[in-house]
Design an enzyme around this catalytic site. Structure first.
Site, mmCIF file in Angstrom:
data_model
loop_
_atom_site.group_PDB
_atom_site.id
_atom_site.type_symbol
_atom_site.label_atom_id
_atom_site.label_comp_id
_atom_site.label_asym_id
_atom_site.label_seq_id
_atom_site.Cartn_x
_atom_site.Cartn_y
_atom_site.Cartn_z
ATOM 1 C CB SER A 64 -1.106 -4.480 4.316
ATOM 2 O OG SER A 64 -2.054 -5.088 3.386
ATOM 3 C CG ASN A 370 -4.543 -5.244 -5.801
ATOM 4 O OD1 ASN A 370 -5.691 -5.452 -5.300
ATOM 5 N ND2 ASN A 370 -3.918 -4.152 -5.130
ATOM 6 C CB SER A 496 3.140 3.451 -4.567
ATOM 7 O OG SER A 496 2.880 2.682 -3.250
#
Ligand code: G16
Length: 539
Positions: A64, A370, A496
């Protein structure tokens, strides 16, 4: 379950000693060299999930937005959605089981979830450009549990979500082939752009940074299907340069600068995908050479305002909601709520949370800042619009037809850079908007995102859709004191779920203040949450 075979094959995909991983924001992500056993075990788990749901399950192997040395895997549920939370826990348990405990864990999951082991299982697999060997390990896991599979080979992540959705809806959503995907989206796009009165070169061409990832391959295959409405020029197409390195949506958004390898003339419309093409951001340089970023928040605004306008033209009052996360720029939330009068909701980071919330509306538009997002339309809405497109008169029928095509153009299974790009291009052409006019809808509050290294990021826990830190003690109080020093300011921290870092976000009335605030909050994290390595430096 042939437990003997599982033990034998599992040993060929052995877990490194002591390695503990968690099914995070979007599956497992870590260094590729640590993932072989996880891939094998996710193959096993996909078979159990398929047996339980009596549906096709997807497994996507992808790095990703992460750097080239990383990789990852995520499971796709029957309607093309992310894996259900209770199964995320099973995934974590299975990935972390020691060899000798594998059989017990598999039996536990089967019992807890009442899996009928006699049921057939079918799994579809996709991978991006970084992951061939790892996807073979998934296949090993599927076959050892007796599952059938179809390996799509190279796909973008959202294309795999689309395939799963198509297969489990008997083809109603579309054909579960790559041509089926290209044809469905391109037909809708060409139909829409035919209606546009603005069709000059300015509207027809777009520069696309493909992050040196799978998006380049798939866009090349697809472009001739939609070239009547749009011509794309690809950059960072993987012919040289590393995946997601100095390019791609994540780089452009977090550094707020253009990718390397793309020449941008003033006022040219450009966009960046991330490595597996599920995110997109737009940008341009103005006449003075200043860089302007148009992120997921502005994409959501463009889309929801266009959908609202079409509904007004058709005379339908449906309930539209926009879903964002804590990263959404304060100006975007204000604009949506106060100017557009659209209700806005905030969820935790991760499209799985946004998607779920968006399903509560007739039309739910969700985007992370994002650039990860899409729009969802309830079945009742889709039917209503189809009927309107046949029954209404002239102007209303035209608007209903447009809405019908827009619905077809969205990938409703998952955020999809290719689909979103075509939606955005169609809307800009139909509304006759330049990229500058789109950007001018509202002015973003200056903001800064930073990363801090800590020994164990799990020491930070959060609440209120990640806007408040609960632990470690004193951190939230420290953030509150820092925020008070700046005007129009806001800041939060969160661990995260895709990288071994703590993320820091700050916004304020000037870039200088946002930068200072982000730096000061980073120092607070470093001191109170066990920072390692070099202390965060200003600038
Ligand atoms: C994934 C998720 C996104 C999330 C991003 C960052 O993106 O799909 O929803 O915003 O990770 O998450 P975190 O801040 O927890 O690292 P991608 O594009 O890598 O799949």
């Amino acid at each position: 379950m042939d437990l003997g075979a599982i033990t034998k094959y599992s040993a060929l995909h052995a877990k490194p000693n002591g390695l503990i991983l968690q099914y995070g924001t979007a599956g497992f992500r870590t260094k590729a060299e640590h993932l072989d056993h996880v891939m094998f075990r996710m193959g096993l788990l996909a078979v159990l999930r398929s047996k339980q749901t009596k549906s096709t399950i997807g497994v996507m192997v992808t790095a990703s937005h992460n750097p080239e040395e990383d990789n990852g895997v995520k499971l796709v549920d029957p309607l093309g959605e992310m894996l259900a939370p209770s199964w995320e826990e099973h995934a974590t348990c299975l990935a972390n089981a020691e060899e000798q405990d594998m059989q017990r864990v598999l039996i536990d999951i089967s019992e807890k979830e009442a899996v009928n082991l006699q049921q057939d299982a079918f799994v579809v697999i996709g991978r991006d450009t970084s992951s061939e060997k790892l996807s073979q390990s998934v296949i090993d896991g599927v076959t050892v549990l007796g599952g059938q599979f179809h390996d799509y080979g190279l796909l973008t992540t959202p294309q795999l979500h689309y395939m799963v959705y198509c297969r489990n809806t008997g083809g109603r959503y579309g054909k579960a082939t790559i041509e089926g995907y290209y044809q469905k989206l391109s037909k809708a796009f060409v139909e829409l752009t035919k209606q546009a009165s603005c069709s000059g070169d300015e509207y027809r061409s777009l520069k696309v940074d493909c992050a040196n990832g799978i998006g380049a391959l798939k866009l090349r295959e697809m472009e001739h299907y939609f070239s009547q409405g749009l011509s794309v020029q690809l950059f960072n197409d993987g012919s040289k340069g590393k995946l997601n390195h100095l390019c791609g949506a994540d780089f452009v958004k977090s550094h707020q600068k253009p990718p390397q390898g793309m020449e941008i003339k003033s006022n040219e419309r450009c966009c960046s995908f991330d490595g597996d093409a599920d995110r997109i951001v737009y940008y341009y340089h103005d006449a003075d050479g200043h860089f302007h970023l148009i992120d997921g928040d502005k994409i959501a605004t463009l889309i929801s305002s266009f959908l609202k306008e079409l509904l007004v033209e058709i005379g339908e009052s449906l309930n539209i909601g926009v879903v964002q996360t804590a990263y959404a720029n304060g100006s975007s939330t204000r604009y949506l709520e106060e100017v557009m009068k659209v209700p806005v909701y905030c969820t935790k980071t991760g499209v799985k949370h946004l998607h779920h919330k968006a399903q509560e509306f007739d039309i739910g538009v969700y985007f992370e800042a994002n650039g990860h997002g899409t729009a969802l339309f309830s079945t009742a809405v889709e039917m209503k619009i189809k009927q309107s497109a046949e029954q209404l008169e002239d102007k209303k029928r035209k608007a209903a037809k447009m809405l019908e095509n827009i619905i077809d153009l969205f990938n409703q299974a998952a955020g999809d850079a290719i689909s979103d790009m075509l939606v955005i291009e169609a809307i800009l052409a139909l509304k006759g908007l330049t990229v500058q006019q789109w950007d001018a809808l509202y002015t973003d509050l200056p903001n800064r995102q930073l990363k801090v290294q800590v020994a164990d990021r799990r020491v930070i826990s959060t609440t209120d859709a990640e806007r408040q830190a609960v632990t470690p003690p004193g951190l939230q109080e420290a953030i509150n004191d820092l925020v008070k020093k700046y005007k129009l300011s806001r800041a939060f921290v969160r661990p995260s779920g895709t990288e071994d870092v703590v993320r820091v976000y700050a916004e304020a009335d000037s870039q200088e203040s946002a930068d200072h605030l982000a730096h000061e909050v980073s120092l607070a994290v470093f001191q109170l949450a066990g920072g390692i390595g070099e202390r965060p430096q200003p600038g």
